[in-house]
Design a protein around this motif. Structure first.
Motif, PDB file in Angstrom:
ATOM      1  N   ILE A  72       0.833  -1.215   0.000  1.00  0.00           N
ATOM      2  CA  ILE A  72       0.000   0.000   0.000  1.00  0.00           C
ATOM      3  C   ILE A  72       0.862   1.256   0.000  1.00  0.00           C
ATOM      4  N   ILE A  73       1.944   1.230   0.798  1.00  0.00           N
ATOM      5  CA  ILE A  73       2.841   2.382   0.870  1.00  0.00           C
ATOM      6  C   ILE A  73       3.490   2.652  -0.481  1.00  0.00           C
ATOM      7  N   SER A  74       3.873   1.593  -1.178  1.00  0.00           N
ATOM      8  CA  SER A  74       4.489   1.746  -2.496  1.00  0.00           C
ATOM      9  C   SER A  74       3.518   2.402  -3.469  1.00  0.00           C
ATOM     10  N   VAL A  75       2.266   1.962  -3.422  1.00  0.00           N
ATOM     11  CA  VAL A  75       1.240   2.533  -4.300  1.00  0.00           C
ATOM     12  C   VAL A  75       0.996   4.008  -3.953  1.00  0.00           C
ATOM     13  N   LEU A  76       0.795   4.281  -2.654  1.00  0.00           N
ATOM     14  CA  LEU A  76       0.524   5.660  -2.219  1.00  0.00           C
ATOM     15  C   LEU A  76       1.695   6.582  -2.535  1.00  0.00           C
ATOM     16  N   GLY A  77       2.911   6.092  -2.293  1.00  0.00           N
ATOM     17  CA  GLY A  77       4.106   6.891  -2.573  1.00  0.00           C
ATOM     18  C   GLY A  77       4.228   7.231  -4.040  1.00  0.00           C
ATOM     19  N   ASN A  78       3.941   6.232  -4.901  1.00  0.00           N
ATOM     20  CA  ASN A  78       4.010   6.459  -6.344  1.00  0.00           C
ATOM     21  C   ASN A  78       2.936   7.424  -6.814  1.00  0.00           C
ATOM     22  N   VAL A  79       1.734   7.310  -6.236  1.00  0.00           N
ATOM     23  CA  VAL A  79       0.634   8.207  -6.597  1.00  0.00           C
ATOM     24  C   VAL A  79       0.983   9.646  -6.207  1.00  0.00           C
ATOM     25  N   ALA A  80       1.531   9.814  -4.979  1.00  0.00           N
ATOM     26  CA  ALA A  80       1.902  11.156  -4.499  1.00  0.00           C
ATOM     27  C   ALA A  80       2.974  11.769  -5.396  1.00  0.00           C
ATOM     28  N   GLU A  81       3.943  10.929  -5.793  1.00  0.00           N
ATOM     29  CA  GLU A  81       5.027  11.401  -6.662  1.00  0.00           C
ATOM     30  C   GLU A  81       4.469  11.824  -8.029  1.00  0.00           C
ATOM     31  N   MET A  82       3.541  11.025  -8.547  1.00  0.00           N
ATOM     32  CA  MET A  82       2.941  11.310  -9.841  1.00  0.00           C
ATOM     33  C   MET A  82       2.097  12.588  -9.778  1.00  0.00           C
ATOM     34  N   GLU A  83       1.348  12.750  -8.672  1.00  0.00           N
ATOM     35  CA  GLU A  83       0.521  13.947  -8.502  1.00  0.00           C
ATOM     36  C   GLU A  83       1.381  15.208  -8.468  1.00  0.00           C
ATOM     37  N   ARG A  84       2.490  15.128  -7.760  1.00  0.00           N
ATOM     38  CA  ARG A  84       3.376  16.292  -7.682  1.00  0.00           C
ATOM     39  C   ARG A  84       3.967  16.606  -9.051  1.00  0.00           C
ATOM     40  N   SER A  85       4.367  15.561  -9.774  1.00  0.00           N
ATOM     41  CA  SER A  85       4.922  15.753 -11.112  1.00  0.00           C
ATOM     42  C   SER A  85       3.884  16.404 -12.031  1.00  0.00           C
ATOM     43  N   ASN A  86       2.630  15.937 -11.939  1.00  0.00           N
ATOM     44  CA  ASN A  86       1.552  16.511 -12.758  1.00  0.00           C
ATOM     45  C   ASN A  86       1.280  17.959 -12.382  1.00  0.00           C
ATOM     46  N   MET A  87       1.337  18.256 -11.070  1.00  0.00           N
ATOM     47  CA  MET A  87       1.099  19.614 -10.597  1.00  0.00           C
ATOM     48  C   MET A  87       2.152  20.570 -11.153  1.00  0.00           C
ATOM     49  N   LEU A  88       3.425  20.131 -11.100  1.00  0.00           N
ATOM     50  CA  LEU A  88       4.519  20.964 -11.616  1.00  0.00           C
ATOM     51  C   LEU A  88       4.383  21.171 -13.118  1.00  0.00           C
ATOM     52  N   GLU A  89       3.924  20.113 -13.813  1.00  0.00           N
ATOM     53  CA  GLU A  89       3.731  20.218 -15.260  1.00  0.00           C
ATOM     54  C   GLU A  89       2.596  21.187 -15.587  1.00  0.00           C
ATOM     55  N   ARG A  90       1.487  21.121 -14.818  1.00  0.00           N
ATOM     56  CA  ARG A  90       0.376  22.043 -15.032  1.00  0.00           C
ATOM     57  C   ARG A  90       0.802  23.479 -14.749  1.00  0.00           C
ATOM     58  N   GLN A  91       1.642  23.635 -13.696  1.00  0.00           N
ATOM     59  CA  GLN A  91       2.152  24.962 -13.343  1.00  0.00           C
ATOM     60  C   GLN A  91       2.999  25.518 -14.488  1.00  0.00           C
ATOM     61  N   ARG A  92       3.863  24.663 -15.041  1.00  0.00           N
ATOM     62  CA  ARG A  92       4.733  25.077 -16.151  1.00  0.00           C
ATOM     63  C   ARG A  92       3.898  25.464 -17.375  1.00  0.00           C
ATOM     64  N   GLN A  93       2.869  24.645 -17.675  1.00  0.00           N
ATOM     65  CA  GLN A  93       2.009  24.933 -18.823  1.00  0.00           C
ATOM     66  C   GLN A  93       1.239  26.237 -18.621  1.00  0.00           C
ATOM     67  N   GLY A  94       0.801  26.472 -17.375  1.00  0.00           N
ATOM     68  CA  GLY A  94       0.082  27.706 -17.048  1.00  0.00           C
ATOM     69  C   GLY A  94       0.950  28.930 -17.269  1.00  0.00           C
TER      70      GLY A  94
END
Length: 200
Positions: A112-134
């Motif tokens: 579960i920790i591996s899944v949650l950690g990967n999801v959190a990492e992916m969310e942050r990466s997506n957030m930074l990408e959306r910020q860059r696109q904005g």
């Protein structure tokens, strides 16, 4: 051997109250106010916690969520493995699960920790990408007012940008009041105060 809690928030002005609701259950609480990008071992209070583990006074650690340990899945799993090796039971409150059962690693916990950690990492990466696109979109429209990534505003320009806040601080207003009047964060007001102090 005692049960303790570790709390991390990203900045000085963030409230830790939500993570402290069950504070009375613990013999000690460690609170770091640092970015999640700072490795666990490099944080002030986390270092004290690790020292207490080495001296054998801690047996159980509670955290509100797994991202309190680190921002990357590698950092998180490294800390979980360290706690396991030291026979420290780690309890993650938002999933209601211990890392160890009968002093043995809990396989469900690691999965579960591996899944949650990967999801959190992916969310942050997506957030930074959306910020860059904005930012790119705002630049294209000619409405971007922030500074370019990697550039740094000078102290003089910084004080000019927040001259209303600087004025209030010079007049003896509190940090909180000055930040409210000037429309900036408490952290920004603190930086302005440091700059004013260094100038004087």
């Amino acid at each position: 051997m005692s049960k303790v809690k570790y709390i991390r928030v990203s900045s000085e002005e963030q409230n830790t109250g939500r993570q402290e609701v069950n504070a009375k259950e613990f013999s000690k609480i460690y609170i770091d106010k640092v970015s999640g990008s700072i490795k666990f071992i490099d944080r002030k209070e986390a270092s004290k916690l690790l020292a207490d583990i080495e001296t054998g006074v801690v047996s159980e650690i509670h955290i509100s969520s797994i991202d309190r340990l680190g921002r990357s899945i590698i950092d998180i799993l490294t800390m979980v493995e360290f706690f396991n090796q030291k026979s420290i039971k780690l309890f993650v409150e938002n999933i209601g699960m211990f890392s160890l059962i009968d002093n043995k690693p809990n396989p469900s916990f690691k999965m579960i920790i591996s899944v949650l950690g990967n999801v959190a990492e992916m969310e942050r990466s997506n957030m930074l990408e959306r910020q860059r696109q904005g930012i790119e979109l705002a630049k294209a429209k000619g409405s971007y007012s922030g500074r370019l990534y990697g550039s740094k505003i000078s102290d003089a320009d910084f004080l000019t940008k927040y001259k209303a806040v600087a004025k209030e601080l010079k007049n003896g207003e509190s940090l909180r009041r000055a930040s409210k009047i000037g429309g900036c964060s408490l952290g920004t007001a603190q930086k302005i105060q440091r700059l004013l102090t260094s100038i004087n």
